[in-house]
Design an enzyme around this catalytic site. Structure first.
Site, mmCIF file in Angstrom:
data_model
loop_
_atom_site.group_PDB
_atom_site.id
_atom_site.type_symbol
_atom_site.label_atom_id
_atom_site.label_comp_id
_atom_site.label_asym_id
_atom_site.label_seq_id
_atom_site.Cartn_x
_atom_site.Cartn_y
_atom_site.Cartn_z
ATOM 1 N N HIS A 3 0.204 -32.513 13.965
ATOM 2 C CA HIS A 3 -0.034 -31.336 13.402
ATOM 3 C C HIS A 3 -1.253 -31.008 12.926
ATOM 4 O O HIS A 3 -1.767 -31.068 11.790
ATOM 5 C CB HIS A 3 0.997 -31.194 12.211
ATOM 6 C CG HIS A 3 1.453 -30.095 11.644
ATOM 7 N ND1 HIS A 3 0.573 -28.700 11.995
ATOM 8 C CD2 HIS A 3 2.195 -29.423 10.908
ATOM 9 C CE1 HIS A 3 1.167 -27.675 11.374
ATOM 10 N NE2 HIS A 3 2.290 -28.267 10.444
ATOM 11 N N LYS A 63 18.855 -19.441 27.501
ATOM 12 C CA LYS A 63 19.273 -19.250 28.744
ATOM 13 C C LYS A 63 18.787 -20.062 29.808
ATOM 14 O O LYS A 63 18.964 -20.185 30.922
ATOM 15 C CB LYS A 63 18.913 -17.675 29.259
ATOM 16 C CG LYS A 63 19.121 -16.853 28.425
ATOM 17 C CD LYS A 63 18.904 -15.254 29.245
ATOM 18 C CE LYS A 63 18.908 -14.181 28.062
ATOM 19 N NZ LYS A 63 18.208 -12.943 28.791
ATOM 20 N N ARG A 123 5.213 -24.368 17.874
ATOM 21 C CA ARG A 123 6.031 -25.408 17.286
ATOM 22 C C ARG A 123 7.306 -25.514 17.794
ATOM 23 O O ARG A 123 7.792 -24.905 18.320
ATOM 24 C CB ARG A 123 6.250 -24.932 15.885
ATOM 25 C CG ARG A 123 7.144 -26.195 15.146
ATOM 26 C CD ARG A 123 7.443 -25.862 13.681
ATOM 27 N NE ARG A 123 6.087 -26.106 12.948
ATOM 28 C CZ ARG A 123 6.130 -26.070 11.677
ATOM 29 N NH1 ARG A 123 7.184 -26.123 10.784
ATOM 30 N NH2 ARG A 123 4.694 -26.617 11.166
ATOM 31 N N ARG A 167 5.134 -21.967 5.831
ATOM 32 C CA ARG A 167 3.830 -21.970 5.889
ATOM 33 C C ARG A 167 3.005 -21.903 6.805
ATOM 34 O O ARG A 167 2.069 -21.124 7.185
ATOM 35 C CB ARG A 167 3.090 -23.421 5.001
ATOM 36 C CG ARG A 167 3.313 -23.278 3.438
ATOM 37 C CD ARG A 167 3.455 -24.777 3.248
ATOM 38 N NE ARG A 167 4.970 -25.119 3.587
ATOM 39 C CZ ARG A 167 5.804 -25.061 2.704
ATOM 40 N NH1 ARG A 167 5.936 -24.422 1.553
ATOM 41 N NH2 ARG A 167 7.204 -25.188 3.373
ATOM 42 N N THR A 168 3.439 -22.698 7.875
ATOM 43 C CA THR A 168 2.473 -22.794 9.231
ATOM 44 C C THR A 168 2.476 -21.328 9.808
ATOM 45 O O THR A 168 1.539 -20.792 10.160
ATOM 46 C CB THR A 168 2.814 -23.998 10.116
ATOM 47 O OG1 THR A 168 2.750 -25.238 9.431
ATOM 48 C CG2 THR A 168 1.774 -23.926 11.393
HETATM 49 C C1 NCD Z 1 5.025 -29.922 7.516
HETATM 50 C C2 NCD Z 1 5.678 -30.186 8.904
HETATM 51 O O1 NCD Z 1 6.216 -29.219 9.531
HETATM 52 O O2 NCD Z 1 5.249 -31.011 9.748
HETATM 53 N N1 NCD Z 1 5.158 -28.861 7.163
HETATM 54 C C3 NCD Z 1 3.841 -27.910 7.269
HETATM 55 O O3 NCD Z 1 3.630 -27.525 8.414
HETATM 56 N N2 NCD Z 1 3.428 -27.596 6.223
HETATM 57 C C4 NCD Z 1 5.486 -31.147 6.794
HETATM 58 C C5 NCD Z 1 7.141 -31.360 6.592
HETATM 59 O O4 NCD Z 1 7.849 -30.251 7.058
HETATM 60 O O5 NCD Z 1 7.671 -32.007 5.766
#
Ligand code: NCD
Length: 457
Positions: free
Chosen positions: A151, A102, A123, A73-74
């Site tokens: 997040h 590396k 991320r 999703r993100t």
């Molecule tokens: C979340 C995350 O990555 O922290 N997912 C997301 O970004 N929608 C929640 C999760 O992974 O449980």
């Protein structure tokens, strides 16, 4: 090594987040002012009326997705958002195949990628990675999840969903359930909810309670009063959980509740469920993990509640909720696109910004290069120790308290030294409290102090 920030005193430096000079980053939900959040929502709503009508906003602009951890999703909603705005995307979704395999540091990677893109969406599995990246990148950095820390853009999707579905954010009653310890979505969300003076009920899976540093911040910075909750009204959802009530009110002011010693949970606007974050812990007892279905949602306090989840879900939300009008988790995910369009447009200065920015989003102070005093082994100051200059944020002067500038955890070091006077003291000593903030050094024990050449004060 870190960029050269403004010197405040020889050997020490302070960094503030309130400078007008670009780039502007979104690392923590605290980097946004409350009115800015509402401005983002108004813009997202207007974008969502026709997602295809805004390609004139970012033509010729490129975003880079640097994902060191899995995502659906993100990443895709950020990339969709940039494409909808008329820009282009570079994707490094599998950073294991990049130069990090590396041995390239995150600092070097973001410096390099700043030359290829106008904004970086990052991320990473280490807490504090996005803050570190924001110190080196010359373009805006967006935190798309850093370990179990924060997040913020998921929080904007979550709050936006509440805003749309409930028509307001002030004073909502929200139940947070599941893995409250390692869910970064919970941490950013709970700070934001507290800012909007929500009544928050925490129903953790046993052993996965909110971390102490989060609770402490909620209490000290947001005035949230923690009280034991009587969650028997939530039936099997609460089970053996140590439920906790966080309220902006002094408990005796509450009319909602019947018992003062442990506040009863009588109603909820939303139930926010999370999966066990087993990539960050062993998942003990995950077989007994809570599950939300029609039976739970028939309980009195949850009868009108929305069922929310950042997704992905495992078994914690029964499929029967997918067709229940209270189940809004797929809408929550879809809203990621207009919200992220609004975030990108704002950070790149493509839309007028009327709301005030937080005056000082973050002020942090560098410590001498060397061992990080952060107690969190998964903090980027340890996982990339060779490339990170330890830094802290002052929380309180008397008694002296500080948090790691990267992962926010409380620095528990029992000794502090003055780098100007070359002496050290127990942290609780009055002389320690008088050391100017830019001279402070945090030390684990006397041996470390002596090894670093500090004399007993
Ligand atoms: C979340 C995350 O990555 O922290 N997912 C997301 O970004 N929608 C929640 C999760 O992974 O449980």
């Amino acid at each position: 090594m870190p960029p050269e920030p403004a010197r405040t005193r020889e050997g020490a430096s302070a960094h503030t987040g309130d400078v007008d000079a670009a780039p502007r980053h979104l690392v923590s939900i605290d980097d946004l002012g409350t009115d800015e959040i509402l401005e983002l929502f108004a813009r997202a709503r207007s974008f969502s009326e026709d997602l295809r009508a805004h390609a004139h906003l970012c033509p010729g602009t490129i975003s880079a997705s640097l994902f060191y951890e899995a995502s659906t999703r993100t990443r895709l909603s950020f990339e969709s958002a940039m494409l909808r705005l008329g820009g282009g995307v570079l994707t490094a979704a599998e950073m294991k195949t990049s130069s990090s395999s590396k041995g390239e540091s995150l600092a070097d990677t973001v410096r390099v990628v700043s030359g290829y893109a106008d904004i970086i969406v990052l991320r990473h599995s280490s807490e504090g990675a996005a803050r570190l990246a924001s110190r080196y990148a010359t373009v805006p950095v967006v935190n798309a999840g850093d370990g179990s820390h924060e997040h913020p853009t998921q929080t904007l999707c979550d709050l936006y969903t509440l805003w749309i579905e409930r028509g307001r954010l002030e004073g909502l009653d929200v139940v947070l359930a599941g893995d409250l310890r390692y869910s970064r979505t919970i941490h950013s969300f709970i700070y934001a909810l507290a800012r909007f003076r929500a009544n928050i009920v925490c129903v953790p899976h046993p052993g996965l309670e909110l971390p102490d540093y989060v609770l402490r911040r909620l209490h000290e910075e947001y005035g949230a009063e923690p009280v034991r909750a009587d969650a028997t009204q939530l039936g099997g959802l609460a089970g053996e959980s140590d439920a906790l009530y966080l309220t902006p009110h002094k408990p005796h002011q509450l009319s909602l509740f019947t018992e003062l010693s442990s506040l009863r949970v009588d109603r909820g606007d939303a139930l926010y469920m999370t999966r066990p974050q087993t990539e960050r812990h062993k998942g003990e007892n995950s077989d007994k993990y809570m599950r939300v279905g029609a039976e739970t949602m028939a309980l009195e306090p949850l009868r009108d509640a929305l069922v929310m989840h950042p997704l992905p879900r495992r078994d914690e939300i029964d499929a029967s909720m997918d067709t229940d009008p209270r189940g809004v988790y797929f809408k929550q995910a879809a809203r990621g696109v207009p919200i992220r369009m609004a975030i990108i447009a704002m950070l790149l200065g493509k839309v007028p910004a009327i709301a005030a920015r937080p005056r000082v989003a973050a002020t942090y102070f560098d410590l001498p290069a060397g061992k990080s005093p952060c107690p969190n082994p998964n903090c980027i100051s340890h996982t990339e120790a060779r490339h990170v200059q330890p830094a802290f944020r002052l929380r309180q002067r008397h008694p002296l308290r500080a948090g790691c500038a990267y992962c926010s955890q409380e620095l528990s070091a029992p000794f502090v030294a003055s780098r100007r006077d070359r002496v050290f003291f127990p942290r609780t000593d009055a002389k320690a409290q008088a050391v100017p903030v830019e001279d402070l050094v945090f030390l684990q024990d006397e041996r470390e102090a002596l090894e670093l050449g500090f004399a007993k004060g």
